[in-house]
Write a protein that holds these residues in place. Structure first.
Motif, PDB file in Angstrom:
ATOM      1  N   PRO A 127      -2.267  -7.275  -6.906  1.00 44.54           N
ATOM      2  CA  PRO A 127      -3.239  -6.703  -5.956  1.00 44.54           C
ATOM      3  C   PRO A 127      -2.733  -6.741  -4.522  1.00 44.54           C
ATOM      4  CG  PRO A 127      -4.308  -8.241  -7.476  1.00 44.54           C
ATOM      5  CD  PRO A 127      -2.843  -8.386  -7.682  1.00 44.54           C
ATOM      6  N   GLU A 128      -2.008  -7.804  -4.139  1.00 43.60           N
ATOM      7  CA  GLU A 128      -1.491  -7.914  -2.783  1.00 43.60           C
ATOM      8  C   GLU A 128      -0.489  -6.800  -2.489  1.00 43.60           C
ATOM      9  OE1 GLU A 128      -1.684 -10.427  -4.923  1.00 43.60           O
ATOM     10  OE2 GLU A 128      -3.354 -11.498  -3.981  1.00 43.60           O
ATOM     11  N   THR A 129       0.343  -6.470  -3.495  1.00 42.66           N
ATOM     12  CA  THR A 129       1.331  -5.401  -3.325  1.00 42.66           C
ATOM     13  C   THR A 129       0.631  -4.065  -3.097  1.00 42.66           C
ATOM     14  OG1 THR A 129       2.932  -6.539  -4.735  1.00 42.66           O
ATOM     15  CG2 THR A 129       3.236  -4.171  -4.426  1.00 42.66           C
ATOM     16  N   VAL A 130      -0.388  -3.788  -3.890  1.00 39.37           N
ATOM     17  CA  VAL A 130      -1.122  -2.524  -3.765  1.00 39.37           C
ATOM     18  C   VAL A 130      -1.781  -2.435  -2.393  1.00 39.37           C
ATOM     19  CG1 VAL A 130      -2.994  -1.117  -4.707  1.00 39.37           C
ATOM     20  CG2 VAL A 130      -1.522  -2.437  -6.251  1.00 39.37           C
ATOM     21  N   LYS A 131      -2.426  -3.512  -1.968  1.00 43.38           N
ATOM     22  CA  LYS A 131      -3.126  -3.513  -0.688  1.00 43.38           C
ATOM     23  C   LYS A 131      -2.142  -3.305   0.465  1.00 43.38           C
ATOM     24  CE  LYS A 131      -6.788  -5.994  -0.152  1.00 43.38           C
ATOM     25  NZ  LYS A 131      -7.783  -7.098   0.052  1.00 43.38           N
ATOM     26  N   THR A 132      -0.956  -3.913   0.353  1.00 45.92           N
ATOM     27  CA  THR A 132       0.056  -3.761   1.416  1.00 45.92           C
ATOM     28  C   THR A 132       0.505  -2.315   1.531  1.00 45.92           C
ATOM     29  OG1 THR A 132       0.851  -6.030   1.088  1.00 45.92           O
ATOM     30  CG2 THR A 132       2.345  -4.496   2.188  1.00 45.92           C
ATOM     31  N   ILE A 133       0.767  -1.673   0.390  1.00 47.27           N
ATOM     32  CA  ILE A 133       1.238  -0.281   0.408  1.00 47.27           C
ATOM     33  C   ILE A 133       0.159   0.655   0.948  1.00 47.27           C
ATOM     34  CG2 ILE A 133       2.028   1.632  -1.059  1.00 47.27           C
ATOM     35  CD1 ILE A 133       3.288  -0.476  -2.912  1.00 47.27           C
ATOM     36  N   LEU A 134      -1.122   0.305   0.699  1.00 48.06           N
ATOM     37  CA  LEU A 134      -2.232   1.145   1.160  1.00 48.06           C
ATOM     38  C   LEU A 134      -2.576   0.924   2.635  1.00 48.06           C
ATOM     39  CD1 LEU A 134      -4.648   0.938  -1.912  1.00 48.06           C
ATOM     40  CD2 LEU A 134      -3.293   2.916  -1.189  1.00 48.06           C
ATOM     41  N   THR A 135      -1.978  -0.088   3.256  1.00 43.65           N
ATOM     42  CA  THR A 135      -2.261  -0.374   4.670  1.00 43.65           C
ATOM     43  C   THR A 135      -1.569   0.667   5.548  1.00 43.65           C
ATOM     44  OG1 THR A 135      -2.406  -2.749   4.204  1.00 43.65           O
ATOM     45  CG2 THR A 135      -2.073  -2.088   6.503  1.00 43.65           C
ATOM     46  N   PRO A 136      -2.299   1.402   6.389  1.00 49.35           N
ATOM     47  CA  PRO A 136      -1.700   2.492   7.198  1.00 49.35           C
ATOM     48  C   PRO A 136      -0.489   2.065   8.023  1.00 49.35           C
ATOM     49  CG  PRO A 136      -4.098   2.572   7.313  1.00 49.35           C
ATOM     50  CD  PRO A 136      -3.763   1.307   6.582  1.00 49.35           C
ATOM     51  N   SER A 137      -0.511   0.847   8.570  1.00 48.97           N
ATOM     52  CA  SER A 137       0.582   0.410   9.447  1.00 48.97           C
ATOM     53  C   SER A 137       1.848   0.026   8.685  1.00 48.97           C
ATOM     54  CB  SER A 137       0.112  -0.779  10.294  1.00 48.97           C
ATOM     55  OG  SER A 137      -0.243  -1.873   9.451  1.00 48.97           O
ATOM     56  N   ARG A 138       1.754  -0.117   7.350  1.00 48.06           N
ATOM     57  CA  ARG A 138       2.941  -0.551   6.585  1.00 48.06           C
ATOM     58  C   ARG A 138       3.684   0.650   6.010  1.00 48.06           C
ATOM     59  NH1 ARG A 138       2.818  -5.996   5.580  1.00 48.06           N
ATOM     60  NH2 ARG A 138       5.045  -5.629   5.260  1.00 48.06           N
ATOM     61  N   THR A 139       4.129   1.524   6.895  1.00 44.15           N
ATOM     62  CA  THR A 139       4.835   2.742   6.452  1.00 44.15           C
ATOM     63  C   THR A 139       6.134   2.427   5.725  1.00 44.15           C
ATOM     64  OG1 THR A 139       5.858   2.873   8.636  1.00 44.15           O
ATOM     65  CG2 THR A 139       3.860   4.162   8.289  1.00 44.15           C
ATOM     66  N   GLU A 140       6.767   1.285   6.093  1.00 39.63           N
ATOM     67  CA  GLU A 140       8.041   0.940   5.455  1.00 39.63           C
ATOM     68  C   GLU A 140       7.887   0.618   3.975  1.00 39.63           C
ATOM     69  OE1 GLU A 140       6.324  -3.072   6.421  1.00 39.63           O
ATOM     70  OE2 GLU A 140       6.309  -1.047   7.299  1.00 39.63           O
ATOM     71  N   LYS A 141       6.642   0.312   3.534  1.00 35.35           N
ATOM     72  CA  LYS A 141       6.408  -0.027   2.134  1.00 35.35           C
ATOM     73  C   LYS A 141       6.162   1.213   1.276  1.00 35.35           C
ATOM     74  CE  LYS A 141       6.757  -4.480   2.539  1.00 35.35           C
ATOM     75  NZ  LYS A 141       7.847  -5.219   1.865  1.00 35.35           N
TER      76      LYS A 141
END
Length: 295
Positions: free
Chosen positions: A267-281
């Motif tokens: 779940p943490e991985t999914v949430k990180t990728i969905l975060t607008p500021s984490r374009t590098e992911k």
């Protein structure tokens, strides 16, 4: 057969039984399971008229009768299903009555510290032998773990009151047997409500189609980025194509899919990728699956 943790397992093979009618017979190794099996079998085998003598016989065999009677009560409670028929339920109730009687005898024969006297205002009525206090019964009901135990206690108290020669009735309290009867009705009403709630839950579960998680065969960040586009970049009439919270979207992805290696998705991985500021992911432009071009 569910067991109760008897401390003393006094059982013998049939050939060594001194009293075959009342001895607990176990032919193989004596264990908690084999002892409890044999004890229930003995209860179902004996006539109800033999129950008092059977309990007295076991009391004379064990070193600590009070512990034994408590474990017998626990064994009956754990295996109520064995007494579901009308005839067997009669045995069940008879044994519970005898257990309560024996426990009272044991307690009265031992030295007890003085018990605080019940205030007069909490006594519903008095007979020559005892007083009747629903205030006290309510305290006892709290210690009962099962509804059947509560109903048994209330029914016993109600019958005792109705058969007693009452010498005093407190006019400021309701009738004792009426309070007991209403409490029984209350228990049954709660049981019915609980059963209805559980039935509703079962029906809701039946309406849900069964499924197993599907496997993603592309890179995980590509797949999640598709959902990002639906929620952040693609719009219909000013609203995102998929409208909902990030937590809900994370739950749907985690509960519905596994990655290309067949492993659960974090779940943490999914949430990180969905975060607008984490374009590098999210995927590089040349590897991104551009949904807008497909529409």
């Amino acid at each position: 057969m569910q067991t109760a943790e008897f401390v003393e397992l006094l059982a013998v093979p049939q050939a060594q039984a001194k009293n075959p009618v009342f001895d607990i017979i176990v032919e193989d190794k004596i264990t908690i399971q084999s002892y409890c099996n044999a004890l229930i079998a003995k209860i179902l085998e004996l006539k109800q008229s033999q129950f008092p003598a059977f309990i007295d016989y076991q009391f004379n065999q064990v070193k600590n009768p009070e512990v034994w009677i408590c474990k017998l009560e626990k064994l009956l409670a754990n295996n109520e299903a064995f007494f579901s028929s009308k005839t067997a339920m009669s045995r069940y109730n008879k044994l519970y009555f005898l257990i309560e009687k024996k426990r009272s005898e044991l307690q009265s024969s031992s030295v007890k510290e003085p018990v605080a006297k019940t205030p007069k205002k909490f006594i519903n009525a008095e007979s020559e032998d005892r007083h009747f206090s629903f205030y006290e019964i309510k305290k006892q009901l709290v210690t009962c773990q099962r509804d059947e135990e509560k109903i048994l206690l209330l029914t016993k108290e109600m019958f005792e009151y109705q058969q007693a020669s009452i010498e005093f009735i407190n006019q400021k309290t309701p009738m004792y047997d009426v309070q007991c009867a209403k409490e029984i009705e209350h228990i049954y009403a709660l049981q019915k409500l609980q059963a209805a709630v559980e039935q509703t839950k079962r029906e809701q579960n039946l309406n849900q189609l069964p499924f197993k998680k599907m496997q993603i065969n592309c890179n995980l960040n590509q797949f999640i980025d598709i959902h990002y586009q639906f929620t952040r970049e693609l719009f219909v009439d000013g609203k995102s194509m998929i409208d909902g919270s990030v937590n809900d979207l994370v739950a749907i992805i985690v509960n519905s899919y596994v990655d290309k290696d067949g492993k659960d998705i974090s779940p943490e991985t999914v949430k990180t990728i969905l975060t607008p500021s984490r374009t590098e992911k999210r995927p590089k432009p040349h590897k991104r699956i551009d949904i807008d071009k497909m529409l």
